[in-house]
Design an enzyme around this catalytic site. Sequence first.
Site, PDB file in Angstrom:
ATOM      1  N   ARG A  26       0.693 -21.479 -28.227  1.00  0.00           N
ATOM      2  CA  ARG A  26       0.043 -21.034 -29.472  1.00  0.00           C
ATOM      3  C   ARG A  26       0.279 -22.018 -30.614  1.00  0.00           C
ATOM      4  O   ARG A  26      -0.580 -22.205 -31.470  1.00  0.00           O
ATOM      5  CB  ARG A  26       0.532 -19.634 -29.853  1.00  0.00           C
ATOM      6  CG  ARG A  26      -0.138 -18.554 -29.025  1.00  0.00           C
ATOM      7  CD  ARG A  26       0.345 -17.171 -29.403  1.00  0.00           C
ATOM      8  NE  ARG A  26      -0.501 -16.149 -28.804  1.00  0.00           N
ATOM      9  CZ  ARG A  26      -0.234 -14.847 -28.827  1.00  0.00           C
ATOM     10  NH1 ARG A  26       0.855 -14.409 -29.433  1.00  0.00           N
ATOM     11  NH2 ARG A  26      -1.060 -13.983 -28.272  1.00  0.00           N
ATOM     12  N   LYS A 187      -3.449  -1.651 -13.797  1.00  0.00           N
ATOM     13  CA  LYS A 187      -3.961  -0.315 -14.063  1.00  0.00           C
ATOM     14  C   LYS A 187      -5.403  -0.261 -14.534  1.00  0.00           C
ATOM     15  O   LYS A 187      -5.820  -1.047 -15.378  1.00  0.00           O
ATOM     16  CB  LYS A 187      -3.091   0.344 -15.123  1.00  0.00           C
ATOM     17  CG  LYS A 187      -1.726   0.720 -14.585  1.00  0.00           C
ATOM     18  CD  LYS A 187      -0.949   1.483 -15.610  1.00  0.00           C
ATOM     19  CE  LYS A 187       0.337   2.041 -15.008  1.00  0.00           C
ATOM     20  NZ  LYS A 187       1.143   2.686 -16.026  1.00  0.00           N
ATOM     21  N   GLY A 344      -3.136 -11.289 -21.710  1.00  0.00           N
ATOM     22  CA  GLY A 344      -1.858 -10.954 -21.076  1.00  0.00           C
ATOM     23  C   GLY A 344      -1.422 -11.888 -19.967  1.00  0.00           C
ATOM     24  O   GLY A 344      -1.221 -13.075 -20.186  1.00  0.00           O
ATOM     25  N   GLY A 367      -4.238  -8.789 -26.558  1.00  0.00           N
ATOM     26  CA  GLY A 367      -5.024  -7.633 -26.982  1.00  0.00           C
ATOM     27  C   GLY A 367      -6.379  -8.002 -27.567  1.00  0.00           C
ATOM     28  O   GLY A 367      -7.377  -7.311 -27.330  1.00  0.00           O
TER      29      GLY A 367
HETATM   30  C1  3PG Z   1      -0.119 -10.974 -29.790  1.00  0.00           C
HETATM   31  O1  3PG Z   1       0.978 -11.484 -29.550  1.00  0.00           O
HETATM   32  O2  3PG Z   1      -0.821 -10.414 -28.948  1.00  0.00           O
HETATM   33  C2  3PG Z   1      -0.643 -11.110 -31.198  1.00  0.00           C
HETATM   34  O3  3PG Z   1       0.140 -11.972 -31.940  1.00  0.00           O
HETATM   35  C3  3PG Z   1      -0.739  -9.752 -31.856  1.00  0.00           C
HETATM   36  O4  3PG Z   1       0.515  -9.154 -31.893  1.00  0.00           O
HETATM   37  P1  3PG Z   1       0.621  -7.557 -31.993  1.00  0.00           P
HETATM   38  O5  3PG Z   1       0.134  -7.024 -30.664  1.00  0.00           O
HETATM   39  O6  3PG Z   1       2.062  -7.261 -32.260  1.00  0.00           O
HETATM   40  O7  3PG Z   1      -0.288  -7.127 -33.101  1.00  0.00           O
HETATM   41 MG    MG Z   2      -0.251  -7.710 -28.380  1.00  0.00          MG
END
Ligand code: 3PG
Ligand code: MG
Length: 387
Positions: A26, A187, A344, A367
């Site tokens: 990142r 899942k 993920g 996410g």
């Molecule tokens: C992540 O690591 O997926 C992003 O930086 C967002 O983090 P968060 O899910 O804690 O909002």
């Molecule tokens: Mg996250």
Amino acid sequence: MKGRRVLLRVDLNVPMENGRVSDATRIERVVPTIREIADNGGRVVLLAHFGRPKGKPEPRDSLRPVAAAVAEHVGRPVAFAGDCIGEAAAEAVAALKDGDIVLLENTRFHAGEEKNDADFVKALAANGDLYVNDAFSAAHRAHASTEGLAHVLPSYAGRTMQAELEALAKALEAPKRPVVAIVGGAKVSSKIDLLENLVTKVDALVIGGGMANTFLHAQGVPVGKSLAEKDLATTALRIMEKASAHNCAIILPVDAVVAWHFEANAPSHAYGLDAIPEDGMILDVGPQSIERVRAAIDDAATLVWNGPLGAFELTPFDAGTVAAARHAAERTAGGKLVSVAGGGDTVAALNHAGVAEAFSYVSTAGGAFLEWMEGKALPGVEALRAG
Ligand code: 3PG
Ligand code: MG
């Protein structure tokens, strides 16, 4: 940008081990935007969150050690301020000369960040003339530093945000067809919205990983002791019906690698779906399934990938994921395929297969990538479009 203070929102929510950054992907991704602003004489004020401190400053969630890692990757000094608003921030920003860089402490040390509180937005905005958002991976959050700022300052997308949005547009919004999606992971329950959206958009959907067991079970295949969400059988069938209504082919495993222990190198065997042992568990797709996934990739002009096909963290149950990833990488290298992956475990799985670099685009978003695959608007992106 010369002489202007640029509030640059980046995602520095990086994994740490023993106080050091263990995966700097990142950070690497935002280096070009940081350099471009600095090279143009902008004063770079980095905003970022770390962890989920929920408004309470905790030393373990400090961005201080990350500042050093950013400096290393940018190849220039990066100052650090112990707060993202107030005096500490104002002093650090006032000390910047054109081209200098400062990282402000974790925005989530203030409750106003996640609340997108107007006064907190104002306090952040006090340190900038412009706002640039380069944090696609945090764009699913409507927080002060990811969304609110875009409404109060002239706002722009950073280079990584731009690259991400362009890659995603190529994958699902205006893709070259046929489009094939591979969705794996444990899942179904966490990916119902995603599957429902994908079947309306792609020509074929390969389902693997633990979630494939739920679909197999729904179709009456005995899956032994495999991970399966049996209460989601009707959901799985509904998704399959929706797929067929939208002419989306669902490609499920036709065989499976079964083991009796969830551990690396556990004794295992491939079985057809009519012969999954009652006391065994499916840990990977079988060799015939791998051939089908390869064939699906051969048919595709565009591939969108989220989630591993098996328990890739345990050899030899990484075989399906690795074979599919390498095949997609080869097709991409040959100019036959646009391949986009994210979310993920996916990046870890592609790194494990040694092919992350060979994909057209690999998103560092978790996410945010999933919400994009679900067809949802991302507040951080929408605010930039509006601004
Ligand atoms: C992540 O690591 O997926 C992003 O930086 C967002 O983090 P968060 O899910 O804690 O909002
Ligand atoms: Mg996250």
